[in-house]
Design an enzyme around this catalytic site. Structure first.
Site, short mmCIF file in Angstrom:
data_model
loop_
_atom_site.label_atom_id
_atom_site.label_comp_id
_atom_site.label_asym_id
_atom_site.label_seq_id
_atom_site.Cartn_x
_atom_site.Cartn_y
_atom_site.Cartn_z
N LYS A 118 16.94 -14.52 -3.42
CA LYS A 118 16.92 -13.59 -4.54
C LYS A 118 16.35 -14.26 -5.78
O LYS A 118 15.52 -13.72 -6.48
CB LYS A 118 18.36 -13.13 -4.81
CG LYS A 118 18.58 -11.73 -5.18
CD LYS A 118 18.55 -10.69 -4.10
CE LYS A 118 17.49 -10.82 -3.08
NZ LYS A 118 17.57 -9.95 -1.95
N TRP B 111 -2.75 -2.88 -1.59
CA TRP B 111 -2.28 -4.27 -1.62
C TRP B 111 -3.28 -5.02 -0.75
O TRP B 111 -3.30 -4.85 0.47
CB TRP B 111 -0.87 -4.33 -1.05
CG TRP B 111 -0.15 -5.62 -1.23
CD1 TRP B 111 0.64 -5.98 -2.30
CD2 TRP B 111 -0.09 -6.73 -0.32
NE1 TRP B 111 1.16 -7.23 -2.09
CE2 TRP B 111 0.73 -7.72 -0.89
CE3 TRP B 111 -0.66 -6.99 0.94
CZ2 TRP B 111 1.01 -8.93 -0.27
CZ3 TRP B 111 -0.39 -8.19 1.55
CH2 TRP B 111 0.44 -9.15 0.95
N CYS C 244 0.83 -1.20 0.00
CA CYS C 244 0.00 0.00 0.00
C CYS C 244 0.87 1.26 0.00
O CYS C 244 1.90 1.31 0.66
CB CYS C 244 -0.94 0.09 1.20
SG CYS C 244 -2.16 -1.20 1.28
N LYS D 109 7.61 -3.99 -1.27
CA LYS D 109 8.93 -3.54 -0.80
C LYS D 109 8.94 -3.34 0.70
O LYS D 109 9.91 -3.64 1.37
CB LYS D 109 9.28 -2.22 -1.51
CG LYS D 109 10.65 -1.66 -1.15
CD LYS D 109 11.75 -2.56 -1.66
CE LYS D 109 13.14 -2.09 -1.30
NZ LYS D 109 14.12 -3.18 -1.46
N ASN E 33 -3.45 3.08 5.00
CA ASN E 33 -2.52 1.93 4.97
C ASN E 33 -2.57 1.28 6.34
O ASN E 33 -2.65 1.97 7.35
CB ASN E 33 -1.08 2.39 4.77
CG ASN E 33 -0.79 2.76 3.33
OD1 ASN E 33 -1.66 2.63 2.49
ND2 ASN E 33 0.41 3.23 3.09
N GLY E 34 -2.42 -0.04 6.37
CA GLY E 34 -2.39 -0.73 7.66
C GLY E 34 -3.62 -1.61 7.81
O GLY E 34 -4.33 -1.89 6.84
N GLU F 84 12.54 -14.96 -5.55
CA GLU F 84 11.77 -13.72 -5.58
C GLU F 84 11.52 -13.19 -6.98
O GLU F 84 10.42 -12.79 -7.31
CB GLU F 84 12.57 -12.60 -4.89
CG GLU F 84 12.42 -12.48 -3.43
CD GLU F 84 13.21 -11.29 -2.92
OE1 GLU F 84 14.46 -11.33 -2.96
OE2 GLU F 84 12.59 -10.31 -2.49
N GLU G 85 20.77 -16.26 0.97
CA GLU G 85 20.39 -15.00 0.33
C GLU G 85 20.30 -15.17 -1.19
O GLU G 85 19.39 -14.65 -1.83
CB GLU G 85 21.40 -13.90 0.73
CG GLU G 85 21.24 -12.57 0.05
CD GLU G 85 19.87 -11.90 0.24
OE1 GLU G 85 19.06 -12.37 1.06
OE2 GLU G 85 19.62 -10.92 -0.48
N HIS H 144 21.97 -35.72 4.57
CA HIS H 144 20.95 -36.04 5.57
C HIS H 144 19.53 -35.88 5.01
O HIS H 144 18.59 -35.74 5.77
CB HIS H 144 21.16 -35.18 6.82
CG HIS H 144 22.51 -35.41 7.43
ND1 HIS H 144 22.80 -36.50 8.19
CD2 HIS H 144 23.65 -34.69 7.32
CE1 HIS H 144 24.08 -36.45 8.55
NE2 HIS H 144 24.61 -35.35 8.03
N ARG I 102 6.33 -0.51 -4.15
CA ARG I 102 5.95 -1.05 -2.84
C ARG I 102 5.03 -2.26 -2.99
O ARG I 102 4.84 -3.00 -2.03
CB ARG I 102 5.20 0.03 -2.03
CG ARG I 102 6.10 1.16 -1.59
CD ARG I 102 5.27 2.25 -0.94
NE ARG I 102 4.67 1.81 0.30
CZ ARG I 102 5.22 1.94 1.50
NH1 ARG I 102 6.40 2.49 1.60
NH2 ARG I 102 4.60 1.52 2.57
C1 F6R Z 1 14.29 -9.58 -0.24
C2 F6R Z 1 13.70 -8.50 0.49
C3 F6R Z 1 12.94 -8.81 1.73
C4 F6R Z 1 13.27 -7.77 2.81
C5 F6R Z 1 12.38 -7.97 4.04
C6 F6R Z 1 12.71 -7.01 5.14
O1 F6R Z 1 14.96 -9.14 -1.38
O2 F6R Z 1 13.82 -7.37 0.11
O3 F6R Z 1 13.18 -10.10 2.18
O4 F6R Z 1 14.61 -7.88 3.14
O5 F6R Z 1 11.03 -7.79 3.66
O6 F6R Z 1 12.56 -5.69 4.73
P1 F6R Z 1 13.19 -4.52 5.58
O7 F6R Z 1 14.67 -4.64 5.47
O8 F6R Z 1 12.68 -3.27 4.93
O9 F6R Z 1 12.72 -4.70 6.98
#
Ligand code: F6R
Length: 612
Positions: A491, A74, A2, A607, A100-101, A494, A487, A510, A27
């Site tokens: 990536k 969203w 949102c 985001k 938002n929220g 995602e 990580e 295992h 976002r």
């Molecule tokens: C992955 C990604 C998410 C954020 C997570 C935490 O690429 O961006 O896993 O790392 O949502 O977000 P923040 O750092 O904003 O708390």
């Protein structure tokens, strides 16, 4: 997740609102809408789908009003649809609201309002807000300048949950009200105009001067003024803060996507994050901390908490703090930590990592630790974000705005900051001093080594073209490399939607090795000289079972057995994730591009995850 935009000034509001929404698209959202105050009353134009669909709505070009609110939704309560999109009005069409929220007590409030004759036309929790404001407004016989504000305050004081709200009223055509609680909202001050947004980058091209709001601060906006009130409507004084990010940092600047731009910004993000915290011959200093030996010696345990990529950065922080400072350190996922009755007390130091500083679970975990008496440090990329206002201490990554949903430069900046923090602690505690000066030298060489690693880009692009149709890709590593495997795998899933798992290489036997069959791609990360041979043995096991291998290393290894290998510059294992993740960021990026996907805005993701 949102997005909110608002404008009150002398220009036509609708283009500014739509432009702001476009800048907030990253976002994550599924519908969009705007509402302006026109000569004939309040107008609302909204629909599900992309922000640009708003241009197809009849009459949008004719909007003249110079006060307006806007929203990207969203979906949480109710599917994506025109009816559920924001803004929402009350039954009498006096108020228009974006939110938002989540309003947790909306069922109870909806029942109260229904019993008082109000009707609802959407499935959202938001629709109760304009109606509740109307309820209090209609009960107030004092028609003064603050009647709108009083009704809004009375309604908000009944809300339980998280919210950032903008509201306009047809009876107050020169005002707008906003409030926030546990959901981001900033006000940008212009010349005879004010801008509102959930995120700084959306309005950075209009102003660098921002008011940052605390929970339950009400703002009465006019074109020329912003008046602040607490939850009892007592006036508060507030000054603007200047944000240093430049406008270009929120633009693509010739790159095809924000993600690629942000990957290539990493040398600078690391340089800026190191800043002036130390040089080769000086001790580390954090202006924001100023800790003493006594203060640090009091902690027998450190927790590092975050979500997703931020949590992965925390794993590199744990490695550095435990090895350099000899303090027991645990890393946890915020959404788990907050519900597992963690053993935290006044002898615990809790470090919270959040790029946005607005992640609901991370903020909740932070509040929990404070209640239990722990000392808290926030690490964020956004000055004044919620997490930094909650924590006892805040330190910042200086990565610049990160727009692509998939985090890249924020992760590497978090890792370097955590390692510098570990050095800072170790120097105060007077441990490992020889090792520290070598490590500091290595950190200072990072920007150049990142540039060298980025030179691998075209080779990685070519390799990505050979595997983009894979169904499963596995990532293996040991020690610090396992944190990078995690990580790298995140990536990839995602932005490419390829199923992917990461494993500690020694765990393979295992169970997971049952998944390896002819042609499956396995990525191996091997940067720790002490563990390289062990990981090679694990890779041999998958090769024997027909796997195709992609290896990232900084060691001289026999490359004949691997299908594809990239050599990255050698560095200290404490900071090797900063280099070894880069080929994996590029790998995910190029696979996503090859598949023709929206790299910057992957499906279902937001985001900033401001609800739990
Ligand atoms: C992955 C990604 C998410 C954020 C997570 C935490 O690429 O961006 O896993 O790392 O949502 O977000 P923040 O750092 O904003 O708390």
């Amino acid at each position: 997740m949102c997005g909110i935009v608002g404008y009150i000034g002398t220009q036509k509001a609708s283009p500014i609102l739509i432009n702001g929404l476009i800048r907030l698209e990253y976002r994550g959202y599924d519908s969009a809408g705007i509402s302006t105050i026109e000569k004939y009353g309040i107008s609302i134009m909204k629909d599900k789908g992309r922000v640009k669909n708003l241009y197809n709505i009849n009459g949008i070009e004719q909007l003249e009003g110079n006060i307006g609110i806007a929203h990207t939704r969203w979906a949480t309560h109710g599917k994506p649809s025109k009816e559920n999109s924001h803004p929402h009005m009350d039954n009498s069409k006096t108020f228009s609201v974006v939110h938002n929220g989540i309003i947790e007590n909306y069922n109870e409030l909806k029942k109260f309002l229904s019993d008082n004759g109000y009707h609802f036309y959407s499935q959202t929790d938001t629709e109760i807000i304009p109606n509740l404001v109307h309820y209090y407004y209609s009960k107030d016989n004092n028609n003064d300048d603050l009647k709108f504000l009083r009704a809004f305050k009375n309604a908000c004081n009944k809300l339980i949950g998280s919210f950032a709200i903008e509201i306009i009223c047809k009876d107050y055509p020169n005002n707008m009200l906003v409030v926030r609680k546990d959901s981001p909202l900033v006000i940008g001050k212009g010349e005879n105009e004010n801008y509102i947004s959930s995120d700084i980058p959306a309005i950075l091209s209009f102003t660098r001067n921002f008011y940052l709001l605390n929970d339950f601060e009400f703002v009465l906006l006019s074109r020329t003024d912003a008046k602040f009130y607490d939850k009892n409507l007592e006036p508060i004084n507030k000054n603007t803060q200047t944000i240093e990010w430049n406008t270009a940092s929120a633009e693509k600047e010739g790159f095809e996507d924000y993600m690629l731009k942000e990957i290539f910004e990493q040398p600078n993000a690391i340089r800026e994050t190191i800043g002036a915290k130390f040089n080769e011959n000086s001790k580390c200093e954090f202006d924001e901390l100023n800790f003493s030996k006594d203060f640090l010696s009091d902690f027998n345990k450190i927790f590092i908490i975050g979500c997703g990529t931020a949590m992965h950065a925390g794993l590199a922080g744990k490695n550095a703090i435990e090895k350099l400072c000899k303090i027991n350190t645990e890393v946890d996922i915020a959404s788990e930590f907050r519900y597992r009755a963690p053993l935290v007390n006044e002898h615990t130091l809790c470090i919270f990592i959040s790029q946005s500083g607005e992640t609901a679970d991370t903020i909740a975990a932070l509040k929990l630790c404070k209640e239990k008496g722990a000392k808290t440090i926030a690490i964020s990329n956004v000055i004044g974000s919620s997490i930094t206002r909650e924590a006892d201490y805040s330190i910042y990554t200086h990565a610049g705005p990160e727009i692509a949903v998939a985090s890249t430069k924020a992760y590497t900046s978090q890792v370097v900051l955590l390692v510098i923090l570990a050095i800072y602690f170790a120097e105060i505690l007077e441990i490992n001093t020889n090792e520290l000066s070598l490590l500091k030298k290595e950190i200072l060489k990072l920007p150049k080594k990142i540039e060298d690693t980025l030179d691998l880009s075209s080779r990685i692009r070519d390799f990505s073209k050979t595997v983009y149709q894979e169904k499963d890709i596995f990532f293996l590593g040991r020690g610090i490399d396992e944190t990078v495997a995690k990580e790298g795998s995140l990536k990839l899933k995602e932005i490419s939607y390829i199923h992917s798992e990461s494993y500690a290489a020694g765990e393979l036997k295992h169970g997971p090795i049952a998944l390896i069959e002819n042609g499956v791609t396995v990525v191996g990360i091997m940067t720790d000289p002490k563990l390289v041979e062990k990981t090679i043995s694990n890779l041999q096991e998958v090769i024997t079972r027909g796997a195709k291998t992609f290896v990232i290393t900084n060691q001289q290894v026999d490359n004949s057995m691997f299908d594809f290998i990239v050599y990255i510059p050698e560095t200290s294992p404490f900071i090797s994730p900063i280099l070894s993740i880069i080929p994996l960021q590029l790998f995910s990026y190029y696979i996503s591009k090859e598949k023709g996907l929206d790299v910057d805005k992957p499906r279902n993701l937001a985001k900033s995850v401001t609800v739990e």
